[in-house]
Write a protein that holds these residues in place. Sequence first.
Motif, short mmCIF file in Angstrom:
data_model
loop_
_atom_site.label_atom_id
_atom_site.label_comp_id
_atom_site.label_asym_id
_atom_site.label_seq_id
_atom_site.Cartn_x
_atom_site.Cartn_y
_atom_site.Cartn_z
N SER A 295 -32.19 36.21 -17.51
CA SER A 295 -31.93 35.21 -18.55
C SER A 295 -31.58 33.84 -17.98
N HIS A 296 -31.64 32.86 -18.87
CA HIS A 296 -31.14 31.51 -18.60
C HIS A 296 -29.87 31.36 -19.43
N ILE A 297 -28.81 30.85 -18.83
CA ILE A 297 -27.56 30.64 -19.55
C ILE A 297 -27.23 29.16 -19.48
N THR B 166 -22.07 28.50 -25.49
CA THR B 166 -22.86 29.23 -24.50
C THR B 166 -24.14 29.71 -25.18
N THR C 1 -27.66 31.82 -24.45
CA THR C 1 -28.35 32.72 -23.54
C THR C 1 -29.76 32.94 -24.05
N SER D 268 -33.39 34.91 -23.04
CA SER D 268 -34.04 35.90 -22.18
C SER D 268 -35.22 35.27 -21.45
#
Length: 103
Positions: free
Chosen positions: A31-33, A93, A95, A97
């Motif tokens: 994932s990218h957060i 935040t 998130t 995928s």
Amino acid sequence: MSIVPRFSLRRIDLFNDLLKAKIEWEEKPESHIFRVNLRGLKNQEPRVTVEGKQLIITVERQTRVLRKSFQLPDDAITKQVTTRFEEGLGVLTITISKGLKLS
């Protein structure tokens, strides 16, 4: 008598904070957060939407709407987005995928 609208300094600061907000990006294998500091935002969550590969963060306050947007990486799966806003910390935040990277 003045007809100039009065705005609280805190409200103006909030919009300035969003305009200047730095977005932290952490890339993990799955994932990218993204983390955004939205200090001062209370009693509501920012709205997060995706248009194409553009992520848009929207904050609405009475008569003003402010948006901050940025381009997502090619491997972001835009239909798999989760958000969490920690009101006490003022941290949003996001998130997203990851899928296969397009070449």
